[in-house]
Design a protein around this motif. Structure first.
Motif, PDB file in Angstrom:
ATOM      1  N   TYR A 190       0.847  -1.205   0.000  1.00 36.05           N
ATOM      2  CA  TYR A 190       0.000   0.000   0.000  1.00 36.05           C
ATOM      3  C   TYR A 190       0.876   1.247   0.000  1.00 36.05           C
ATOM      4  O   TYR A 190       0.657   2.190  -0.751  1.00 36.05           O
ATOM      5  CB  TYR A 190      -0.877  -0.081   1.243  1.00 36.05           C
ATOM      6  N   LYS A 191       1.895   1.201   0.824  1.00 36.47           N
ATOM      7  CA  LYS A 191       2.782   2.360   0.916  1.00 36.47           C
ATOM      8  C   LYS A 191       3.541   2.540  -0.392  1.00 36.47           C
ATOM      9  O   LYS A 191       3.706   3.654  -0.880  1.00 36.47           O
ATOM     10  CB  LYS A 191       3.754   2.136   2.063  1.00 36.47           C
ATOM     11  N   ARG A 207       2.672   1.717  -3.272  1.00 35.12           N
ATOM     12  CA  ARG A 207       1.768   2.139  -4.336  1.00 35.12           C
ATOM     13  C   ARG A 207       1.418   3.603  -4.240  1.00 35.12           C
ATOM     14  O   ARG A 207       1.414   4.339  -5.210  1.00 35.12           O
ATOM     15  CB  ARG A 207       0.529   1.273  -4.223  1.00 35.12           C
ATOM     16  N   TYR A 208       1.118   4.042  -3.028  1.00 37.71           N
ATOM     17  CA  TYR A 208       0.541   5.383  -2.918  1.00 37.71           C
ATOM     18  C   TYR A 208       1.484   6.430  -2.379  1.00 37.71           C
ATOM     19  O   TYR A 208       1.172   7.602  -2.387  1.00 37.71           O
ATOM     20  CB  TYR A 208      -0.693   5.339  -1.999  1.00 37.71           C
ATOM     21  N   ALA A 209       2.610   6.035  -1.889  1.00 33.59           N
ATOM     22  CA  ALA A 209       3.446   7.025  -1.219  1.00 33.59           C
ATOM     23  C   ALA A 209       4.013   8.021  -2.212  1.00 33.59           C
ATOM     24  O   ALA A 209       4.185   9.187  -1.903  1.00 33.59           O
ATOM     25  CB  ALA A 209       4.572   6.331  -0.476  1.00 33.59           C
ATOM     26  N   ALA A 210       4.321   7.550  -3.419  1.00 33.07           N
ATOM     27  CA  ALA A 210       4.960   8.460  -4.361  1.00 33.07           C
ATOM     28  C   ALA A 210       3.966   9.269  -5.151  1.00 33.07           C
ATOM     29  O   ALA A 210       4.333  10.160  -5.883  1.00 33.07           O
ATOM     30  CB  ALA A 210       5.840   7.658  -5.309  1.00 33.07           C
ATOM     31  N   GLU A 211       2.721   8.939  -4.974  1.00 32.73           N
ATOM     32  CA  GLU A 211       1.740   9.542  -5.878  1.00 32.73           C
ATOM     33  C   GLU A 211       1.419  10.972  -5.506  1.00 32.73           C
ATOM     34  O   GLU A 211       1.428  11.362  -4.369  1.00 32.73           O
ATOM     35  CB  GLU A 211       0.467   8.703  -5.812  1.00 32.73           C
ATOM     36  N   GLY A 212       1.100  11.745  -6.495  1.00 33.96           N
ATOM     37  CA  GLY A 212       0.827  13.141  -6.241  1.00 33.96           C
ATOM     38  C   GLY A 212      -0.559  13.387  -5.692  1.00 33.96           C
ATOM     39  O   GLY A 212      -0.759  14.170  -4.796  1.00 33.96           O
ATOM     40  N   THR A 245      -2.857  12.833  -3.465  1.00 31.37           N
ATOM     41  CA  THR A 245      -3.044  12.129  -2.212  1.00 31.37           C
ATOM     42  C   THR A 245      -4.502  12.054  -1.788  1.00 31.37           C
ATOM     43  O   THR A 245      -4.839  11.379  -0.845  1.00 31.37           O
ATOM     44  CB  THR A 245      -2.268  12.836  -1.098  1.00 31.37           C
TER      45      THR A 245
END
Lengths: 698, 102
Positions: B67-68, B70-75, B77
């Motif tokens: 989960y991290k 996948r979503y940590a780098a995404e703009g 949020t």
């Protein structure tokens, strides 16, 4: 604000778009706020779309137009982008749009959530589209690049679709809102737009639904909508690729706003950590402790440590550690526990026997009183940092709870003469006493541990009498603390005289197993040789840290004399921290005194006269005294040594360590801060760790 | 040089995940680090044992790491779904998360 919008709007008309449109003009707080949650999102999405398009342009040179529809986030399959090769006609675009939507809807159906969310997004897109269309057409004409961005195509496509759904009465209203929307300064969900309050079908939350409501679509709140979008987008591998591309070139991550329990909006930097998530879940459901299942005491303790480390021990999470069956309450950080929270301890865990609270700065006299009265089984008390509690409060506490106490440890509190007197009077069963770093603890307090000298008897009785001013009760005469085994008076803030210390040690020394007189700067040789030496038969742990008035010779003599009695089985822990003046001879004597029992040795900063010879004593190089049989055990050094602190003893070198390690097979921890000669090549073995080596720092 | 790492729980369950995903936990990252000093056994065998963490909990941890990742780098949020877990797991999960610092 309008000015700014227009400024932004005009800026965005620049066909190149992108980073060129920085907002100009004055910023009000509201503007900044909107910028944070509204505008920035728009820019971000637009930029991302542009980046995605630019990346896709590697395959085919498609430039994204500034008319990019706001709703088209990164989830939009750029398949549509790539598919737009050459096909300029609006019909084709429309067909593609319809196709895309159908695809999305189909995917949604598969994922089991209705299409209404898609439809809602479509509706919103359509709103954008109407207004976008006229502008993008201009832009398209203005642009020389071939192909068109999604926006233009969609704008045209949507433009055609729109009239079908529009209802006359509302069209003007919505159009004007869309125009407002089109101004890039405004967030789509701005309150100005208006809408209808609906209930979500999935989670039953009420939300504001903008724009039109299509009867056939499912009605979902934004959160559910997003989950569905995400679920839907997981199906598409292409979209993932685009996202990866987009994220790598995206603008710096904007922070998400999160609503906390107080209703305040809190900026959340990035993803919450798993620890945060767990603690939040626990804090929310603290009442349902049973649902957590059985927790062992060690786990609970570990949990407490973790929660305290994260500084989230407060009223809500406190309940986890209290309960009628708990006999021990140990909290490592009570900074967030106010008075009533601390009093809850009494309510909820009246049977505690061990109470240890660290950083309990908010504990005051009232709470202490509640402890004294309410906790009838209290045997062990450890309070660190209860600086609000004063002398009288302590005295009262001892009157209440004193007879039950077996261990009392306090640091950084207002513990003074009255408290001490009360302690002496009431705590007959006390086995362990620690009063450390208390500003009111003076020489008289120290003196009370020993039998009072006749001339000072009255003076000692005085505080007690003052406390009992209302009742004319006979003040109990002084009694020694007969059961005391452990005495720690480390780091007093006021000067302690050597004479008093000598008196005390003469009275109590023989029964003590643990003695800590760190920071007693004034105790001198007499104390050591006339006071401590004859009265240390059972002493196992000794700390004379910072006792710089004791000379090295006296120290040597102390250990040498004691060696006959102890035969090498002397101290288990010895701390000579910061006794700068000590020499090699001291170490030799120490080894002779305690070689077979010593587990922990602290020689931090014993540096001025120490040489390698001294350290080698630990490895068995003890110099034999003239005429004395060297006991075979001494030759071996200290085999049971487990941890040693040689910080700032600059004569420590790799070769010395090698010899020491050879002799001390159980050594686990070696602290070598400030030892420049200990290098990366220092001998190691499994289970051994060096702390503070220069080469270990990053 | 393999790109996956094996995480073994205390009760014998094995989870094989990508190294990039696993390295979202600083603890695991340090275990697998070969850059300075000596490499730990774990780095050489690409297998980490967690005798104190149960299989159920380790599974959830792996899910969180994904989960991290996948979503940590995404703009964007604001489109990140919530990460859910059972209440019964939460205490043990907290202890595991504290150990793994993730």
């Amino acid at each position: 604000m309008d000015l700014n919008d227009r400024a932004r709007g005009s800026g965005s008309r620049n066909p190149c778009g992108g980073a060129g449109n920085t907002i100009k003009g004055p910023h009000s707080a509201l503007t900044d706020y909107l910028q944070e949650i509204g505008v920035s999102r728009h820019f971000r999405e637009r930029r991302r779309a542009e980046a995605a398009a630019a990346a896709a342009a590697a395959a085919e040179p498609t430039a994204a137009t500034q008319g990019q529809v706001q709703a088209q986030g990164p989830e939009q399959p750029p398949a549509s982008n790539q598919g737009e090769l050459g096909a300029d006609s609006a019909d084709a675009a429309l067909a593609r749009d319809l196709q895309d939507e159908e695809n999305e809807e189909a995917a949604l159906e598969e994922s089991g959530v209705g299409t209404s969310r898609m439809a809602t997004r479509n509706r919103n897109r359509q709103h954008m589209a109407v207004v976008v269309a006229p502008i993008t057409e201009e832009a398209v004409e203005a642009e020389s690049s071939k192909g068109k961005g999604k926006g233009a195509a969609r704008g045209k496509g949507r433009g055609k679709k729109k009239p079908k759904k529009d209802s006359d009465s509302e069209s003007d209203f919505h159009k004007s809102d869309d125009e407002a929307n089109q101004r890039e300064g405004l967030n789509r969900s701005s309150a100005r737009k208006g809408g209808h309050m609906r209930s979500c079908e999935v989670c039953n939350k009420r939300f504001l639904q903008r724009g039109e409501y299509d009867e056939s679509d499912r009605l979902l709140c934004p959160n559910c909508q997003r989950s569905v979008d995400k679920a839907q987008n997981e199906v598409s591998a292409v979209s993932k690729r685009a996202r990866a591309v987009a994220s790598s070139t995206a603008a710096p991550k904007r922070r998400r706003l999160k609503k906390t329990a107080d209703g305040l909006l809190e900026l959340e930097a990035g993803l919450p950590s798993l620890q945060d998530l767990c603690v939040r879940a626990i804090a929310k459901h603290v009442d349902q402790v049973e649902s957590f299942g059985d927790i062992s005491v060690q786990s609970l303790n570990k949990l407490c440590r973790i929660i305290c480390k994260m500084r989230v021990l407060d009223e809500s999470t406190l309940g986890l550690f209290l309960g009628a069956d708990r006999t021990s309450v140990v909290l490592y950080d009570c900074t967030r526990l106010a008075r009533n929270a601390l009093e809850r301890i009494v309510e909820m865990s009246p049977n505690v026997q061990t109470l240890a609270l660290e950083y309990c700065g908010r504990l005051d006299a009232g709470v202490l009183d509640a402890f004294g009265v309410g906790l009838r089984q209290l045997a062990k008390v450890q309070l660190e940092g209860a600086f609000l509690v004063d002398d009288k409060a302590w005295a009262k506490f001892f009157r209440e709870a004193g007879p039950r106490l077996r261990s009392f440890q306090v640091r950084f509190s207002g513990f003074g003469p009255a408290a001490m007197r009360a302690l002496i009077t009431h705590c007959e069963g006390l086995e362990e006493l620690r009063v450390s770093e208390c500003t009111d603890f003076n020489d008289d307090c120290l003196g009370m541990l020993a039998a009072p000298l006749t001339e000072t008897e009255e003076a000692l009785q005085e505080p007690e009498r003052l406390l009992r001013d209302t009742e004319k009760i006979e003040v109990v005469p002084w009694r020694p603390l007969a059961r005391l085994k452990s005495l720690d008076l480390g780091h007093p803030h006021l000067a302690m005289s050597s004479a008093t210390a000598t008196r005390v040690i003469r009275a109590l020394g023989s029964q003590l197993r643990v003695l800590n007189l760190s920071g007693f700067k004034d105790v001198d040789d007499n104390f050591l040789l006339l006071g401590l030496a004859p009265h240390s038969e059972h002493l196992q742990e000794l700390s004379l840290a910072e006792c710089n008035s004791i000379s090295a010779e006296a120290m040597t003599q102390f250990f040498a004399q004691g060696a006959d009695a102890t035969m090498g089985r002397g101290l288990v822990r010895l701390s000579l921290n910061r006794c700068y003046l000590l020499t090699d001879a001291v170490l030799h004597a120490v080894v002779r005194h305690s070689c077979c029992s010593l587990r922990s040795l602290d020689l931090n900063s014993v540096d001025d006269f120490m040489t390698e010879q001294g350290l080698l004593a630990l490895a068995g190089g003890a110099l034999p005294v003239e005429g004395e049989e060297v006991a075979s055990s001494v030759v071996k050094g200290c085999p049971y040594l487990e941890d040693i602190d040689l910080s700032w003893v600059r004569c420590t070198t790799d070769s010395v360590l090698e010899k020491v390690l050879e002799a001390c097979g159980r050594l686990e921890k070696v602290m070598v801060y400030g030892c420049p000669e200990v290098s990366i090549f220092a001998p190691t073995r499994p289970g051994l760790s060096y702390v503070g080596r220069v080469c270990d720092t990053l | 040089m393999s790109t996956t790492v094996k995480l073994v729980s205390g009760d014998g369950f094995t989870f094989v995940i990508d190294k990039h995903v696993a390295e979202h936990s600083p603890t695991i990252k340090n275990m697998l680090d070969v850059s300075h000093g000596g490499a730990f056994t774990e780095a050489l065998t690409n297998e980490i044992k967690f005798p104190e963490i149960k299989g159920k909990v380790l599974e959830k941890v792996c899910q969180y790491l994904h989960y991290k990742h996948r979503y940590a780098a995404e703009g964007s949020t604001d489109r990140v779904p919530d990460f859910n877990f059972d209440l019964e797991l939460s205490l043990e999960l907290l202890m595991a998360a504290d150990y793994l610092d993730c």
